[in-house]
Each structure stands twice: as C-alpha cells, then as structure tokens.
Design an enzyme around this catalytic site. Structure first.
Site, mmCIF file in Angstrom:
data_model
loop_
_atom_site.group_PDB
_atom_site.id
_atom_site.type_symbol
_atom_site.label_atom_id
_atom_site.label_comp_id
_atom_site.label_asym_id
_atom_site.label_seq_id
_atom_site.Cartn_x
_atom_site.Cartn_y
_atom_site.Cartn_z
ATOM 1 N N THR A 75 0.815 -1.310 0.049
ATOM 2 C CA THR A 75 0.135 0.001 0.083
ATOM 3 C C THR A 75 0.816 1.254 0.223
ATOM 4 O O THR A 75 0.625 2.131 -0.675
ATOM 5 C CB THR A 75 -0.878 -0.013 1.198
ATOM 6 O OG1 THR A 75 -1.653 -1.047 1.114
ATOM 7 C CG2 THR A 75 -1.781 1.100 1.248
ATOM 8 N N LEU A 159 -9.012 -0.814 8.212
ATOM 9 C CA LEU A 159 -8.203 -1.530 9.267
ATOM 10 C C LEU A 159 -9.077 -1.173 10.790
ATOM 11 O O LEU A 159 -9.384 -2.019 11.404
ATOM 12 C CB LEU A 159 -6.972 -1.250 9.341
ATOM 13 C CG LEU A 159 -5.983 -1.827 8.174
ATOM 14 C CD1 LEU A 159 -4.571 -1.242 8.014
ATOM 15 C CD2 LEU A 159 -5.872 -3.350 8.344
ATOM 16 N N ARG A 235 2.310 2.419 11.081
ATOM 17 C CA ARG A 235 3.474 3.073 10.601
ATOM 18 C C ARG A 235 4.280 3.640 11.963
ATOM 19 O O ARG A 235 3.779 4.159 12.602
ATOM 20 C CB ARG A 235 3.481 4.180 9.719
ATOM 21 C CG ARG A 235 2.498 3.925 8.586
ATOM 22 C CD ARG A 235 3.490 3.085 7.415
ATOM 23 N NE ARG A 235 2.982 2.625 6.240
ATOM 24 C CZ ARG A 235 2.511 1.724 6.131
ATOM 25 N NH1 ARG A 235 2.289 0.766 6.920
ATOM 26 N NH2 ARG A 235 1.680 1.484 4.868
ATOM 27 N N ASP A 259 4.571 -3.374 15.500
ATOM 28 C CA ASP A 259 4.892 -4.073 14.646
ATOM 29 C C ASP A 259 5.936 -3.479 13.592
ATOM 30 O O ASP A 259 6.293 -4.080 12.531
ATOM 31 C CB ASP A 259 3.641 -4.804 13.987
ATOM 32 C CG ASP A 259 3.884 -5.758 12.673
ATOM 33 O OD1 ASP A 259 4.530 -6.677 13.071
ATOM 34 O OD2 ASP A 259 3.594 -5.482 11.777
ATOM 35 N N GLU A 264 13.888 -0.532 9.044
ATOM 36 C CA GLU A 264 13.761 -1.946 8.886
ATOM 37 C C GLU A 264 14.226 -2.612 7.871
ATOM 38 O O GLU A 264 14.094 -1.979 6.714
ATOM 39 C CB GLU A 264 12.045 -2.239 8.636
ATOM 40 C CG GLU A 264 11.286 -1.753 9.945
ATOM 41 C CD GLU A 264 9.921 -1.896 9.724
ATOM 42 O OE1 GLU A 264 9.164 -1.530 10.594
ATOM 43 O OE2 GLU A 264 9.319 -1.809 8.519
ATOM 44 N N HIS A 285 7.493 -6.463 11.583
ATOM 45 C CA HIS A 285 6.476 -6.194 10.658
ATOM 46 C C HIS A 285 5.825 -7.262 10.018
ATOM 47 O O HIS A 285 5.816 -7.429 8.715
ATOM 48 C CB HIS A 285 7.380 -5.164 9.658
ATOM 49 C CG HIS A 285 6.621 -4.160 8.797
ATOM 50 N ND1 HIS A 285 7.045 -2.802 8.587
ATOM 51 C CD2 HIS A 285 5.436 -4.417 8.074
ATOM 52 C CE1 HIS A 285 6.040 -2.465 7.960
ATOM 53 N NE2 HIS A 285 5.081 -3.135 7.404
ATOM 54 N N ALA A 287 2.518 -8.152 10.737
ATOM 55 C CA ALA A 287 1.021 -8.180 10.898
ATOM 56 C C ALA A 287 0.260 -8.605 9.692
ATOM 57 O O ALA A 287 -0.758 -9.043 9.456
ATOM 58 C CB ALA A 287 0.706 -6.869 11.515
ATOM 59 N N TRP A 288 0.847 -7.993 8.700
ATOM 60 C CA TRP A 288 0.084 -8.162 7.364
ATOM 61 C C TRP A 288 0.383 -9.497 6.659
ATOM 62 O O TRP A 288 -0.364 -9.820 5.909
ATOM 63 C CB TRP A 288 0.790 -6.972 6.567
ATOM 64 C CG TRP A 288 2.271 -7.415 6.018
ATOM 65 C CD1 TRP A 288 3.316 -7.179 6.637
ATOM 66 C CD2 TRP A 288 2.437 -7.984 4.671
ATOM 67 N NE1 TRP A 288 4.383 -7.788 5.879
ATOM 68 C CE2 TRP A 288 4.048 -8.161 4.571
ATOM 69 C CE3 TRP A 288 1.842 -8.291 3.644
ATOM 70 C CZ2 TRP A 288 4.713 -8.677 3.711
ATOM 71 C CZ3 TRP A 288 2.681 -8.864 2.541
ATOM 72 C CH2 TRP A 288 4.079 -9.116 2.599
#
Length: 322
Positions: A75, A159, A235, A259, A264, A285, A287-288
């Site tokens: 995204t 979300l 974010r 997360d 990163e 990172h 979660a998705w």
C-alpha cells in the site's frame, strides 16, 4: 511485455501461487531481492516493474527506457519517485485493503497477550515456576478480561473498523478518535485527547503523513492512564520512539506492542529492541503477512496489470497522469 519483480522473495516463502500474475502478462523475471546497485541493470528493457520495498529513484526510472508501468506490491509507495515517474508519463499503482483480516487479528493478538499475560506465564513455565509452585495455579501475573475494557481506535478506516468489529465481539467499549487537529467532532467520534485519556487500550491504524508524524509523544503519554496499553500495527513514525521508551521505563504506561520500527530491518539496532521487560512486545513487521493476505496482494497486482493493459481503471497513485 517483459515484467520484472525486483524483490519477490519479500512476499513469499514458497507458498504463493503466481498463476494470476502469469495469466495477466508475460514474460516474467523474478528476483528474490535486488540491491540498490543492481536495480539499473535489472530493469533494462523492462516494460513493467514490480517492487515491494526496492527503491526506484529518479536515476532508475529514467534508465528504464522501455518502462510503461510501475507496480508497488504494497500500500505504501514512498520507495518510488513519483515526480520522476510523472515526468516520464509512467503510471504508478499500489494494492490496497489486502491485509485487513491479518492486521486486525494481529492487533487482537497483542491485546490478548497483555490481557492473559501469555509471555510472562510462558517464561515462568520455561523457568520451572509452575513445576515448583505450591499451588496448582500460580497467580504471579494479573490476568484480566477484555470484556468491559475501553478500546481507543485512532484511524477508523478499513483496518480500524475491522479491529472494532472483533473488539466488539469481545465485549469491549469502543471510542473512535476524531482527527487530532479537528475543530469539530463528527457523529460517532470523540475528541482525540478524550480518547487517549479514557482508553484502556489504544490502537493506531492511520497513515503516516506530516500531520500524523509523532502523533503520540511525551505530551500524549502524559495524558494516558498509567494502566493503558498502546498498540501500533500501522507506521513507525506515528510514535516518537524515544518518548515511548521513556514512558515504558518510567512506568508512565502499562505496556506497548509494535509491529514497526523506524528502520527496517534494524541492522544498526534500536533501543526498543534492548528494552528488557515483557511489557513491550515487538514483532518484525509481520502483521500483514498471512499467506491469505500475501496471495490476495499478488492477485490484486495481477488485476492492476490486467486493467492497465486493457485501459480500464486501476489503483493508480499519480492520478495527475490520468
């Protein structure tokens, strides 16, 4: 139409079906990852480029002389120089709303960990604490119920709404925050400051922008209950990391779960990773990253490409070109 996926390895562990992509266009070149130094060489002759996180800067975009479309396998699209793409009249598209269920359940996983004290009890057992307990049920850590607790949701889009629906099933009370700088309050919402003052859990689901950078910092932590838990699956820049660390060390908040980090992967470390207590939960990172979410993203990428080739609407970001 030659299509190059620069970092396919970032979205698969061998569990993704590429059929939708290959039915949309051909031929394909898949790279597991691409370094900054490799970008220019790898996109020579490509008419479509797909990148998850690989930087496509001005130099790269102007070097790809056959380029017709840039697809971001995510995204967020801050890895693409949109101005350079616009100068070359190259549309850029992203994928949206593919990870809703995955992120929502990850958010609730964090909340359930804090409510049930899973991390602490797991550590207690691994250290033999249950095995040597006088009682059949050691009560070392205070378990609580989510039912009746107040959840403050900051960012009530796709979300935030999904999290609200799950939290409601747990019997939680919901407070939906208005924009921090809003001069009026919309129906069904509450002033930002009131939400963070009243919530037992606060979860962030808003985009990162100039208005939301460091949305949560020392001033906001000082407004919160000492018993509050803060969750960020959105974010990293939404929270001032230095202020978060201070709030944790000082006991200003009960805990936090994140997360995302500023850099990163955190190859140079991060003070939050060195925090020694179990009231800070950090995931990489992820979660998705359910397999369903990643497959959905691939299928939406294929839809974008197919619609572009058929001159149909697609998720174009630099809409000034339309």
């Amino acid at each position: 139409m030659l299509t190059v996926f620069l970092d396919f390895g970032s979205v698969t562990r061998g569990d993704i079906d590429r059929a939708a992509l290959e039915q949309a266009v051909s031929p394909w070149i898949y790279h597991d990852n691409t370094s900054r130094e490799q970008v220019t060489e790898r996109i020579k002759g490509a008419e479509i480029i797909i990148s998850n996180k690989v930087q496509l800067d001005r130099t790269a975009i102007f070097a790809a002389d056959q380029l017709k479309l840039i697809c971001v396998a995510a995204t967020g699209y801050n890895n693409v120089d949109l101005a350079a793409a616009a100068e070359r009249n190259i549309p850029v598209c992203n994928v949206r709303n593919y990870a809703t269920s995955s992120v929502a359940q990850h958010t609730l996983m964090f909340m359930l960990n804090f409510a049930c004290r899973f991390v602490e009890y797991r550590q207690l057992i691994k250290k033999g604490g249950w095995q040597t307990s006088t009682y059949f049920c050691p009560l070392d850590f205070g378990v609580m119920e989510l039912a009746g607790k107040t959840l403050g949701i900051i960012g009530h889009g796709e979300l935030g709404s999904a999290v609200a629906n799950i939290a409601k099933a747990f019997g939680m009370k919901l407070l939906i925050a208005e924009y921090k700088s809003a001069s009026s309050i919309r129906p069904g919402r509450m002033a930002f400051n009131d939400v963070i003052q009243q919530a037992d859990f606060i979860t962030l689901h808003c985009p990162l922008s100039a208005d939301t950078r460091h949305l949560i910092g020392k001033w906001e932590f000082d407004l919160m209950k000492p018993s509050v838990y803060l969750i960020n699956t959105a974010r990293s820049g939404l929270i001032n990391e230095d202020d978060l660390l201070q709030a944790l060390y000082s006991g200003r908040i009960a805990g936090a779960a994140i997360d995302v980090l500023q850099a990163e992967p955190p190859v140079n470390g991060n003070p939050l990773l060195d925090y020694p207590h179990p009231n800070l939960l950090i995931t990489p990172h992820s979660a998705w990253a359910s397999v369903e979410s990643r497959q959905r993203m691939i299928n939406l990428l294929a839809d974008n490409i197919r619609n572009f080739l058929q001159n149909k609407p697609f998720n174009q970001i630099n809409t000034a070109l339309q």
